[in-house]
Write a protein that holds these residues in place. Sequence first.
Motif, mmCIF file in Angstrom:
data_model
loop_
_atom_site.group_PDB
_atom_site.id
_atom_site.type_symbol
_atom_site.label_atom_id
_atom_site.label_comp_id
_atom_site.label_asym_id
_atom_site.label_seq_id
_atom_site.Cartn_x
_atom_site.Cartn_y
_atom_site.Cartn_z
ATOM 1 N N PRO A 181 -0.215 8.779 -10.996
ATOM 2 C CA PRO A 181 -0.139 8.580 -9.710
ATOM 3 C C PRO A 181 -0.449 9.893 -8.423
ATOM 4 N N THR B 226 6.268 13.786 -9.115
ATOM 5 C CA THR B 226 7.095 12.832 -8.939
ATOM 6 C C THR B 226 7.506 12.306 -10.898
ATOM 7 N N PRO B 227 8.830 12.213 -11.035
ATOM 8 C CA PRO B 227 9.012 11.517 -11.625
ATOM 9 C C PRO B 227 8.461 11.224 -13.721
ATOM 10 N N VAL B 228 7.889 10.322 -13.713
ATOM 11 C CA VAL B 228 7.314 9.881 -14.561
ATOM 12 C C VAL B 228 6.097 10.228 -14.596
ATOM 13 N N CYS B 229 5.527 11.027 -13.547
ATOM 14 C CA CYS B 229 4.396 11.452 -14.120
ATOM 15 C C CYS B 229 4.941 12.775 -14.902
ATOM 16 N N LYS C 96 -2.991 6.542 -4.351
ATOM 17 C CA LYS C 96 -2.984 7.173 -5.684
ATOM 18 C C LYS C 96 -3.115 5.792 -6.499
ATOM 19 N N ARG D 255 -2.045 4.105 -13.802
ATOM 20 C CA ARG D 255 -2.141 4.802 -14.765
ATOM 21 C C ARG D 255 -2.784 4.603 -15.512
ATOM 22 N N LEU E 204 2.602 1.917 -11.574
ATOM 23 C CA LEU E 204 2.938 3.493 -11.069
ATOM 24 C C LEU E 204 4.435 3.566 -11.877
HETATM 25 C C1 BEZ Z 1 6.458 9.088 -10.620
HETATM 26 O O1 BEZ Z 1 5.531 9.754 -11.503
HETATM 27 O O2 BEZ Z 1 7.570 8.687 -11.239
HETATM 28 C C2 BEZ Z 1 5.682 7.904 -9.647
HETATM 29 C C3 BEZ Z 1 4.745 8.267 -9.214
HETATM 30 C C4 BEZ Z 1 4.372 7.379 -8.077
HETATM 31 C C5 BEZ Z 1 4.853 6.319 -7.664
HETATM 32 C C6 BEZ Z 1 6.151 6.138 -8.331
HETATM 33 C C7 BEZ Z 1 6.468 6.355 -9.510
#
Ligand code: BEZ
Length: 241
Positions: free
Chosen positions: A50, A54-57, A137, A140, A159
Amino acid sequence: MENCECNCNETVPMPRIGDKAPSFTAVTTQGEIKFPEQYAGSWVILFSHPADFTPVCTSEFMTFASLEGKFAKANCKLVGLSVDGLFSHIAWLRTIREKIEYRGMKDVEVKFPLIEDITMSVAKKYGMIQPGESSTKAVRAVFFIDPKGIIRAMVYYPLSTGRNFDELYRALIAMQTADAFSCATPADWRPGDPVIVPPPGSCGLAKDRMADRSEGIVCHDWFFCTKAISAETINDKLLKK
Ligand code: BEZ
């Protein structure tokens, strides 16, 4: 009157399993790429995230970059994409390398190309923009593309949910095993587990196979026969030394 400038009602067909991977030229952190043409002869995983920073990415990129060598041994290259610009990508990847330590991973250098797609033109071709989730965005998405440029599998996650990279590797090896040994793979299969013969949709006569023990075939019923292939046999055939 409807405003047509934004192509609000434009519907872009989603790529499907068995389709040729849509072609594009793109600017990436590793220079320009012509996709999928320049990957002919290799498997390639094209995946979107997305947003940079950003943390998850970040957790996903660190994990995927750490596994790049393992995928390369299985003749599979990685290509990332988000709708951010090149300078954002470069700054984010530098931050990952220089500052982030996470689950034992540090100094992680992302060497595979990360596509800039500020116009969303590539993301739209691959159905990565899913407005119910986000219209600004990419979700994934993961596309497995084979050495002939055919889409062989796809995964889409929202996301909020980081992907499981062991599963992506397992699925890659399962598809390569199916191709190399003319078989299918059962639930939760891993190299070394029995494979299914003949593959579904083939014209093999499983009833005849029930009587045939010579190839080490075990039949649970006439439609469900398995055969042992050792992990070593699979690794020898599929993995580069
Ligand atoms: C993430 O990668 O942390 C993230 C990116 C976009 C929306 C929500 C989380």
